[in-house]
Every structure is written in C-alpha cells, then in structure tokens.
Scaffold this motif. Structure first.
Motif, PDB file in Angstrom:
ATOM      1  N   GLU A 174      52.120  43.593  38.460  1.00 65.33           N
ATOM      2  CA  GLU A 174      51.601  42.942  37.283  1.00 65.33           C
ATOM      3  C   GLU A 174      52.043  41.574  37.115  1.00 65.33           C
ATOM      4  O   GLU A 174      53.410  41.314  37.225  1.00 65.33           O
ATOM      5  N   LYS A 175      51.108  40.984  37.037  1.00 61.17           N
ATOM      6  CA  LYS A 175      51.243  39.466  36.823  1.00 61.17           C
ATOM      7  C   LYS A 175      50.534  38.761  35.664  1.00 61.17           C
ATOM      8  O   LYS A 175      49.407  39.159  35.413  1.00 61.17           O
ATOM      9  N   SER A 176      50.988  37.657  34.958  1.00 59.43           N
ATOM     10  CA  SER A 176      50.387  37.189  33.754  1.00 59.43           C
ATOM     11  C   SER A 176      50.175  35.633  34.162  1.00 59.43           C
ATOM     12  O   SER A 176      51.214  34.983  34.749  1.00 59.43           O
ATOM     13  N   ILE A 177      49.251  35.003  33.550  1.00 64.35           N
ATOM     14  CA  ILE A 177      49.267  33.436  33.577  1.00 64.35           C
ATOM     15  C   ILE A 177      48.373  33.010  32.393  1.00 64.35           C
ATOM     16  O   ILE A 177      47.611  33.550  31.833  1.00 64.35           O
TER      17      ILE A 177
ATOM     18  N   THR B  15      43.361  42.041  31.448  1.00 60.79           N
ATOM     19  CA  THR B  15      43.142  41.892  30.236  1.00 60.79           C
ATOM     20  C   THR B  15      43.333  40.151  29.769  1.00 60.79           C
ATOM     21  O   THR B  15      43.908  39.615  30.587  1.00 60.79           O
ATOM     22  N   PHE B  16      42.674  39.838  28.776  1.00 61.88           N
ATOM     23  CA  PHE B  16      42.446  38.624  28.364  1.00 61.88           C
ATOM     24  C   PHE B  16      43.109  38.401  26.996  1.00 61.88           C
ATOM     25  O   PHE B  16      42.389  39.316  25.969  1.00 61.88           O
TER      26      PHE B  16
ATOM     27  N   THR C 197      46.081  38.704  32.153  1.00 58.06           N
ATOM     28  CA  THR C 197      47.241  39.637  32.773  1.00 58.06           C
ATOM     29  C   THR C 197      46.610  40.854  33.670  1.00 58.06           C
ATOM     30  O   THR C 197      45.584  41.457  33.240  1.00 58.06           O
ATOM     31  N   LEU C 198      47.035  40.720  34.956  1.00 56.05           N
ATOM     32  CA  LEU C 198      46.422  41.509  36.197  1.00 56.05           C
ATOM     33  C   LEU C 198      47.476  42.776  36.399  1.00 56.05           C
ATOM     34  O   LEU C 198      48.615  42.395  36.838  1.00 56.05           O
TER      35      LEU C 198
ATOM     36  N   VAL D 193      49.087  38.081  44.359  1.00 56.51           N
ATOM     37  CA  VAL D 193      48.419  38.386  43.281  1.00 56.51           C
ATOM     38  C   VAL D 193      48.649  37.156  42.487  1.00 56.51           C
ATOM     39  O   VAL D 193      47.932  36.623  41.551  1.00 56.51           O
ATOM     40  N   GLU D 194      49.976  36.674  42.276  1.00 55.33           N
ATOM     41  CA  GLU D 194      50.486  35.673  41.605  1.00 55.33           C
ATOM     42  C   GLU D 194      49.630  34.203  42.065  1.00 55.33           C
ATOM     43  O   GLU D 194      49.175  33.454  41.292  1.00 55.33           O
TER      44      GLU D 194
END
Length: 159
Positions: A5-8, A86-87, A98-99, A123-124
């Motif tokens: 799980e990663k977010s940006i 998710t957005f 977030t994936l 993924v990152e």
C-alpha cells in the motif's frame, strides 16, 4: 498473498486525477513493466506486463467504481492480484491517491523479489510517474464517470 500500500499527493483536483486514472490503456506510459492494457468492456481489462523477467498476461474485472472516490478490481484469469485505488481530496486543487495491491508471487524470482521489496518500490515509482504525468499534462486525456457496484450484473455495451 503479499500486500503493498502506497500513497502520493497530486497537485491537481480529485476529478482530474480520477478521470486520468480511468484511462487504463495509458497505464504503460507510467507503470514500469506494463506493456499494454486493453479495456475489453466497462468492467474488463486485459493486461500484458513483464514480471520477474517474464511476460505475464491476465484479465481483471472492475468490481467497484465510484467516481472521484475509488476503483477496486480482482483478477479473473492469469496472474493472481486484486486491489483498490482511492482518491481523497486534500483541498480544491490537490488530492491523495492511495493504491493497495494484493498479489500472489509465483516462482523463485518473484518470491525473492517480493522479499527484497521490489514490488513495493515499483508501486511507489509508478505513483511518482503517474503524479508527474498528470501534473505535466494539466488536464486529463479523458475520463469515464460511470459507476460500478459490487453484485451488479455485468453489462457489455459492445454486445
């Protein structure tokens, strides 16, 4: 199953970012190892990618899609994976992507790569490249605003 799980945060409104993500056939422009994504109908995607040095193909079904909020999928054939993106609006001009991805590493090379964090770094990197892709374009290249809910019958407009 392994999980990443990663977010940006992306400097664009949530609608722009979400709409660009729905352009699945453009994924090879920013996803490392993805050679092609073909959208077969509103729910079904055919993927071709290089994983652990070998070419893999699989089909995935979108099981839930809510505009400007999330897209969830699961594999239906080939490489075992499922996930959700998710957005989340941060403010009017910025959003968080977030994936979360679950996958089943197959074979020695994929299992070693999983232990070494290769998928996590990939993924990152994919999210970083997506951020640059969206921010540099300024506007999305298209968008699909339809909604898919779990348990809904599959409707193929091509038939």
């Amino acid at each position: 199953m392994a999980r990443v799980e990663k977010s940006i945060e992306v400097d664009r409104p949530v609608r722009t970012v979400y709409d660009q993500w729905t352009q699945f056939e453009e994924f090879p422009r920013f996803m490392e190892g993805v050679e092609a994504v073909h959208q077969l109908d509103e729910r079904t995607l055919h993927w071709v990618a290089k994983i652990g040095g070998k070419r893999e193909e699989w089909e995935a079904e979108i099981v839930q899609q809510m505009p400007d909020q999330q897209i969830a999928w699961r594999h239906t054939r080939g490489a075992v994976n499922r996930g959700v993106v998710t957005f989340t609006p941060v403010d009017d001009g910025r959003c968080r992507v977030t994936l979360a991805l679950e996958y089943d590493p197959q074979g020695f090379v994929e299992k070693v790569g999983d232990v070494l964090g290769v998928v996590s770094r990939r993924v990152e990197g994919d999210l970083e490249r997506f951020k640059r892709y969206v921010e540099e374009r300024g506007v999305e290249s298209g968008g699909w605003r339809g909604e898919i809910r779990p348990g809904e019958p599959h409707h193929d407009p091509m038939r």
